[in-house]
Design a protein around this motif. Structure first.
Motif, PDB file in Angstrom:
ATOM      1  N   GLY A 167      22.678  42.567  44.003  1.00  0.00           N
ATOM      2  CA  GLY A 167      23.003  42.957  42.520  1.00  0.00           C
ATOM      3  C   GLY A 167      23.689  42.933  41.837  1.00  0.00           C
ATOM      4  O   GLY A 167      24.492  42.277  41.096  1.00  0.00           O
ATOM      5  N   LEU A 168      25.186  43.289  42.586  1.00  0.00           N
ATOM      6  CA  LEU A 168      26.395  43.268  43.037  1.00  0.00           C
ATOM      7  C   LEU A 168      27.178  41.546  42.760  1.00  0.00           C
ATOM      8  O   LEU A 168      27.682  41.200  41.672  1.00  0.00           O
ATOM      9  CB  LEU A 168      27.742  44.351  43.199  1.00  0.00           C
ATOM     10  CG  LEU A 168      28.730  43.481  43.826  1.00  0.00           C
ATOM     11  CD1 LEU A 168      29.786  44.449  42.121  1.00  0.00           C
ATOM     12  CD2 LEU A 168      29.751  43.975  44.392  1.00  0.00           C
ATOM     13  N   ILE A 169      26.749  41.028  43.472  1.00  0.00           N
ATOM     14  CA  ILE A 169      27.124  39.159  43.475  1.00  0.00           C
ATOM     15  C   ILE A 169      26.049  38.802  42.245  1.00  0.00           C
ATOM     16  O   ILE A 169      26.871  38.029  41.811  1.00  0.00           O
ATOM     17  CB  ILE A 169      26.813  38.699  44.817  1.00  0.00           C
ATOM     18  CG1 ILE A 169      28.057  39.472  45.272  1.00  0.00           C
ATOM     19  CG2 ILE A 169      26.934  37.686  44.311  1.00  0.00           C
ATOM     20  CD1 ILE A 169      27.822  39.517  47.685  1.00  0.00           C
ATOM     21  N   ASP A 173      27.886  38.125  34.370  1.00  0.00           N
ATOM     22  CA  ASP A 173      28.965  38.111  33.093  1.00  0.00           C
ATOM     23  C   ASP A 173      29.597  37.902  33.679  1.00  0.00           C
ATOM     24  O   ASP A 173      30.072  37.305  32.257  1.00  0.00           O
ATOM     25  CB  ASP A 173      28.728  39.758  33.981  1.00  0.00           C
ATOM     26  CG  ASP A 173      27.957  40.877  33.708  1.00  0.00           C
ATOM     27  OD1 ASP A 173      26.728  40.879  33.365  1.00  0.00           O
ATOM     28  OD2 ASP A 173      28.280  41.905  33.996  1.00  0.00           O
ATOM     29  N   LYS A 174      30.401  36.739  34.536  1.00  0.00           N
ATOM     30  CA  LYS A 174      31.529  36.092  33.973  1.00  0.00           C
ATOM     31  C   LYS A 174      31.141  34.792  33.581  1.00  0.00           C
ATOM     32  O   LYS A 174      31.941  34.845  32.773  1.00  0.00           O
ATOM     33  CB  LYS A 174      32.012  36.357  35.303  1.00  0.00           C
ATOM     34  CG  LYS A 174      33.602  35.152  35.989  1.00  0.00           C
ATOM     35  CD  LYS A 174      33.835  34.409  37.219  1.00  0.00           C
ATOM     36  CE  LYS A 174      33.152  33.709  37.908  1.00  0.00           C
ATOM     37  NZ  LYS A 174      33.584  33.163  39.002  1.00  0.00           N
ATOM     38  N   PHE A 222      30.941  37.214  29.463  1.00  0.00           N
ATOM     39  CA  PHE A 222      32.235  37.535  28.954  1.00  0.00           C
ATOM     40  C   PHE A 222      32.731  35.861  29.156  1.00  0.00           C
ATOM     41  O   PHE A 222      34.453  35.945  29.052  1.00  0.00           O
ATOM     42  CB  PHE A 222      33.201  38.045  29.790  1.00  0.00           C
ATOM     43  CG  PHE A 222      32.863  39.460  30.257  1.00  0.00           C
ATOM     44  CD1 PHE A 222      33.131  40.289  29.197  1.00  0.00           C
ATOM     45  CD2 PHE A 222      31.925  39.836  31.086  1.00  0.00           C
ATOM     46  CE1 PHE A 222      32.060  41.900  28.849  1.00  0.00           C
ATOM     47  CE2 PHE A 222      30.854  41.570  31.011  1.00  0.00           C
ATOM     48  CZ  PHE A 222      31.886  42.115  29.992  1.00  0.00           C
ATOM     49  N   ARG A 223      32.221  35.038  30.140  1.00  0.00           N
ATOM     50  CA  ARG A 223      32.683  33.236  29.731  1.00  0.00           C
ATOM     51  C   ARG A 223      34.110  33.430  30.379  1.00  0.00           C
ATOM     52  O   ARG A 223      34.924  32.708  29.305  1.00  0.00           O
ATOM     53  CB  ARG A 223      32.997  32.679  28.412  1.00  0.00           C
ATOM     54  CG  ARG A 223      31.440  32.810  27.528  1.00  0.00           C
ATOM     55  CD  ARG A 223      31.459  31.916  26.413  1.00  0.00           C
ATOM     56  NE  ARG A 223      29.965  32.526  26.009  1.00  0.00           N
ATOM     57  CZ  ARG A 223      29.131  31.665  26.525  1.00  0.00           C
ATOM     58  NH1 ARG A 223      28.771  30.994  27.183  1.00  0.00           N
ATOM     59  NH2 ARG A 223      27.505  32.345  25.464  1.00  0.00           N
ATOM     60  N   VAL A 249      38.771  44.363  32.802  1.00  0.00           N
ATOM     61  CA  VAL A 249      38.037  43.798  33.542  1.00  0.00           C
ATOM     62  C   VAL A 249      38.168  41.861  33.171  1.00  0.00           C
ATOM     63  O   VAL A 249      38.306  41.301  33.777  1.00  0.00           O
ATOM     64  CB  VAL A 249      36.556  43.567  34.525  1.00  0.00           C
ATOM     65  CG1 VAL A 249      36.001  42.647  35.343  1.00  0.00           C
ATOM     66  CG2 VAL A 249      36.752  45.266  35.288  1.00  0.00           C
ATOM     67  N   PHE A 250      37.603  41.687  32.194  1.00  0.00           N
ATOM     68  CA  PHE A 250      37.392  40.502  31.209  1.00  0.00           C
ATOM     69  C   PHE A 250      37.863  40.596  30.671  1.00  0.00           C
ATOM     70  O   PHE A 250      38.133  40.120  29.269  1.00  0.00           O
ATOM     71  CB  PHE A 250      35.937  40.197  31.595  1.00  0.00           C
ATOM     72  CG  PHE A 250      35.368  39.719  33.037  1.00  0.00           C
ATOM     73  CD1 PHE A 250      35.560  39.029  33.380  1.00  0.00           C
ATOM     74  CD2 PHE A 250      34.134  41.364  33.082  1.00  0.00           C
ATOM     75  CE1 PHE A 250      34.512  38.739  35.039  1.00  0.00           C
ATOM     76  CE2 PHE A 250      33.370  40.493  34.084  1.00  0.00           C
ATOM     77  CZ  PHE A 250      33.469  39.744  34.933  1.00  0.00           C
ATOM     78  N   ARG A 251      39.786  41.112  30.392  1.00  0.00           N
ATOM     79  CA  ARG A 251      40.355  41.237  28.655  1.00  0.00           C
ATOM     80  C   ARG A 251      40.960  39.798  28.402  1.00  0.00           C
ATOM     81  O   ARG A 251      40.893  39.328  29.853  1.00  0.00           O
ATOM     82  CB  ARG A 251      41.579  42.306  29.154  1.00  0.00           C
ATOM     83  CG  ARG A 251      41.520  43.511  29.685  1.00  0.00           C
ATOM     84  CD  ARG A 251      42.071  43.937  29.806  1.00  0.00           C
ATOM     85  NE  ARG A 251      43.322  43.588  30.466  1.00  0.00           N
ATOM     86  CZ  ARG A 251      43.995  44.293  31.204  1.00  0.00           C
ATOM     87  NH1 ARG A 251      43.604  45.562  31.536  1.00  0.00           N
ATOM     88  NH2 ARG A 251      44.988  43.260  32.266  1.00  0.00           N
TER      89      ARG A 251
END
Length: 137
Positions: free
Chosen positions: A50-52, A58-59, A63-64, A131-133
């Motif tokens: 699930g994490l992967i 998400d990435k 969050f592009r 994380v995705f700033r």
């Protein structure tokens, strides 16, 4: 449809996909292994898958995010995983509480789904802030 609404719907769909992958792997592990550590093994395996799945979705779509290089991507994944520790405890706690209370696979999975939903809502805020700033991209 507004951008925030579209983002929320996309995030919910991706959370459902990651949840299905998590629970699906748990069912598979329980089917293959019924030993003393079956529940623990299934929860750990499901969490990893699930994490992967969630990180990739998400990435790329929420969050592009584009990493500068492999080291940057690795550092981002490690931070993403670290932010998930508290939310993973919520998920595992809910799942194990349901197992203890109801002593059935179906109810344990329901507890897992509830815990994942709560965790994903929390995790989005953590990922957005830490994380995705945008200045880190």
């Amino acid at each position: 449809m507004s951008a925030p609404t579209k983002l929320a719907i996309s995030y919910a769909i991706f959370a459902l996909i990651a949840t299905a992958a998590n629970i699906g792997i748990q069912v598979l592990v329980i089917h293959i292994y019924q030993g003393v550590f079956a529940i623990l093994a299934s929860i750990i395996a499901g969490t990893g898958v699930g994490l992967i799945v969630k990180y990739i979705l998400d990435k790329r779509y929420i969050f592009r995010f584009h990493a500068r290089n492999i080291a940057h991507n690795t550092r981002t994944f490690v931070l993403y995983s670290a932010m998930g520790l508290a939310t993973t405890l919520i998920f595992w706690g809910a799942e194990l509480c349901f197992q203890y209370a109801f002593e059935s696979d179906e109810m344990r999975y329901l507890g897992g789904v509830i815990g994942l939903a709560i965790g994903y809502l929390t995790k989005y805020q953590l990922d957005k802030r830490y994380v995705f700033r945008t200045e880190d991209a």
